[in-house]
Design a protein around this motif. Structure first.
Motif, PDB file in Angstrom:
ATOM      1  N   ALA A  78       0.821  -1.207   0.000  1.00 36.40           N
ATOM      2  CA  ALA A  78       0.000   0.000   0.000  1.00 36.40           C
ATOM      3  C   ALA A  78       0.860   1.264   0.000  1.00 36.40           C
ATOM      4  O   ALA A  78       0.565   2.240  -0.701  1.00 36.40           O
ATOM      5  CB  ALA A  78      -0.943  -0.011   1.199  1.00 36.40           C
ATOM      6  N   VAL A  79       1.947   1.242   0.779  1.00 40.84           N
ATOM      7  CA  VAL A  79       2.866   2.387   0.799  1.00 40.84           C
ATOM      8  C   VAL A  79       3.502   2.580  -0.571  1.00 40.84           C
ATOM      9  O   VAL A  79       3.595   3.704  -1.087  1.00 40.84           O
ATOM     10  CB  VAL A  79       3.955   2.191   1.872  1.00 40.84           C
ATOM     11  CG1 VAL A  79       5.004   3.297   1.775  1.00 40.84           C
ATOM     12  CG2 VAL A  79       3.332   2.174   3.263  1.00 40.84           C
TER      13      VAL A  79
ATOM     14  N   LEU B 268       1.155   4.188  -2.964  1.00 41.58           N
ATOM     15  CA  LEU B 268       1.070   5.636  -2.747  1.00 41.58           C
ATOM     16  C   LEU B 268       2.240   6.357  -3.407  1.00 41.58           C
ATOM     17  O   LEU B 268       2.074   7.436  -3.987  1.00 41.58           O
ATOM     18  CB  LEU B 268       1.038   5.943  -1.253  1.00 41.58           C
ATOM     19  CG  LEU B 268      -0.249   5.616  -0.499  1.00 41.58           C
ATOM     20  CD1 LEU B 268      -0.068   5.884   0.983  1.00 41.58           C
ATOM     21  CD2 LEU B 268      -1.415   6.444  -1.043  1.00 41.58           C
ATOM     22  N   LEU B 269       3.423   5.775  -3.323  1.00 41.89           N
ATOM     23  CA  LEU B 269       4.600   6.385  -3.935  1.00 41.89           C
ATOM     24  C   LEU B 269       4.470   6.483  -5.450  1.00 41.89           C
ATOM     25  O   LEU B 269       5.090   7.334  -6.088  1.00 41.89           O
ATOM     26  CB  LEU B 269       5.858   5.582  -3.584  1.00 41.89           C
ATOM     27  CG  LEU B 269       6.246   5.546  -2.105  1.00 41.89           C
ATOM     28  CD1 LEU B 269       7.454   4.636  -1.904  1.00 41.89           C
ATOM     29  CD2 LEU B 269       6.553   6.949  -1.586  1.00 41.89           C
TER      30      LEU B 269
ATOM     31  N   ALA C  97       1.197   6.410  -7.050  1.00 39.79           N
ATOM     32  CA  ALA C  97      -0.084   7.008  -7.448  1.00 39.79           C
ATOM     33  C   ALA C  97      -0.221   8.481  -7.098  1.00 39.79           C
ATOM     34  O   ALA C  97      -0.952   9.212  -7.773  1.00 39.79           O
ATOM     35  CB  ALA C  97      -1.230   6.222  -6.802  1.00 39.79           C
ATOM     36  N   VAL C  98       0.447   8.944  -6.051  1.00 42.99           N
ATOM     37  CA  VAL C  98       0.317  10.342  -5.630  1.00 42.99           C
ATOM     38  C   VAL C  98       1.258  11.205  -6.480  1.00 42.99           C
ATOM     39  O   VAL C  98       2.483  11.004  -6.443  1.00 42.99           O
ATOM     40  CB  VAL C  98       0.653  10.501  -4.131  1.00 42.99           C
ATOM     41  CG1 VAL C  98       0.591  11.977  -3.742  1.00 42.99           C
ATOM     42  CG2 VAL C  98      -0.303   9.672  -3.290  1.00 42.99           C
TER      43      VAL C  98
ATOM     44  N   TRP D 280       5.271  10.900  -6.834  1.00 41.79           N
ATOM     45  CA  TRP D 280       5.750  10.289  -8.072  1.00 41.79           C
ATOM     46  C   TRP D 280       6.808  11.147  -8.760  1.00 41.79           C
ATOM     47  O   TRP D 280       7.744  10.636  -9.375  1.00 41.79           O
ATOM     48  CB  TRP D 280       4.588  10.029  -8.997  1.00 41.79           C
ATOM     49  CG  TRP D 280       4.929   9.439 -10.339  1.00 41.79           C
ATOM     50  CD1 TRP D 280       4.710   9.996 -11.574  1.00 41.79           C
ATOM     51  CD2 TRP D 280       5.532   8.157 -10.602  1.00 41.79           C
ATOM     52  NE1 TRP D 280       5.142   9.168 -12.571  1.00 41.79           N
ATOM     53  CE2 TRP D 280       5.651   8.024 -12.001  1.00 41.79           C
ATOM     54  CE3 TRP D 280       5.998   7.130  -9.775  1.00 41.79           C
ATOM     55  CZ2 TRP D 280       6.201   6.890 -12.604  1.00 41.79           C
ATOM     56  CZ3 TRP D 280       6.550   6.003 -10.377  1.00 41.79           C
ATOM     57  CH2 TRP D 280       6.646   5.891 -11.770  1.00 41.79           C
TER      58      TRP D 280
END
Length: 236
Positions: free
Chosen positions: A27-28, A31-32, A34-35, A39
């Motif tokens: 999940a982390v 995020l790295l 998708a955000v 990114w």
């Protein structure tokens, strides 16, 4: 620690994190990827793997590697000498977009067999070899930062930190690899990527660039699915 003890640690096994921790690290990593704000920073790691894959493919196919440049806009350039066409050039051009995924898949295989420390040392070794081919200041800076951080975790980190770093880095490579392919096709659709790897492959093989983009996506997605299967402990 002497070399014999170090070798035992690298080739030995380490306890894997709990299933919940593996999912949390996935999940982390997501995020790295998708955000957008994250990114813009983490994409540099994908570029390092991308250009490193070009360089490795060039060497393995008998080409002469001239040098690698990494830029602050997350682009990169790998220059090699040899025949302007043929299988070696095709494999060199193809390797970039699939390189991060294949690296992640190899790391996932090692983690599936509890070799977390081997994953970290492999990363340190690859970054050290890549550093020898970097030909610009930003590239030197970015590879040095990545290498020093990974070495610090590998040499001084606790077993838990090393395991977390290995799983997080592997998840990141697997999850990140398809995104540049999608970004590439978006740029191609707007006519902004006429010198991309896919278009270079199209000129080399007369196979449409869109087919090569599809091949990149198939490989990166396949590696993600297989890597996730291993990381989640399926098949034990």
């Amino acid at each position: 620690m002497d070399l014999e003890e170090l070798w035992r640690d690298v080739t030995g096994t380490q306890p894997p994190p709990s299933d919940a921790a593996v999912v949390a690290l996935a999940a982390v990593a997501l995020l790295l990827v998708a955000v957008p704000a994250l990114w813009r920073v983490t994409r540099h790691a994908v570029t390092i793997a991308h250009e490193g894959a070009h360089g490795l493919a060039a060497l393995l196919t008998g080409r002469s590697l001239t040098g690698i440049r990494l830029h602050s806009d997350t682009s990169g350039l790998t220059v090699s000498r040899g025949r302007p066409g043929g299988p070696g050039m095709v494999l060199t051009a193809f390797a970039g977009y699939v390189g991060p995924a294949l690296l992640g898949l190899g790391a996932a295989y090692l983690l599936h067999h509890d070799h977390a420390l081997a994953v970290l040392w492999l990363g340190v070794a690859l970054l050290a070899l890549l550093l020898l081919q970097i030909r610009n200041f930003f590239g030197l800076w970015s590879v040095c930062i990545a290498g020093v951080a990974l070495f610090a975790v590998t040499w001084w980190g606790s077993g838990t930190l090393q395991s977390v770093a290995a799983y997080l880095g592997t998840w990141f490579l697997l999850l990140a690899a398809p995104r540049p392919v999608l970004e590439l096709q978006a740029l191609r659709h707007r006519g902004w990527a006429r010198t991309s790897d896919a278009d270079q492959l199209a000129r080399l093989t007369r196979v449409p660039g869109l087919v090569w983009v599809g091949a990149f996506l198939a490989v990166t997605t396949g590696c993600l699915l297989m890597g996730a299967w291993w990381l989640l402990g399926v098949g034990y």
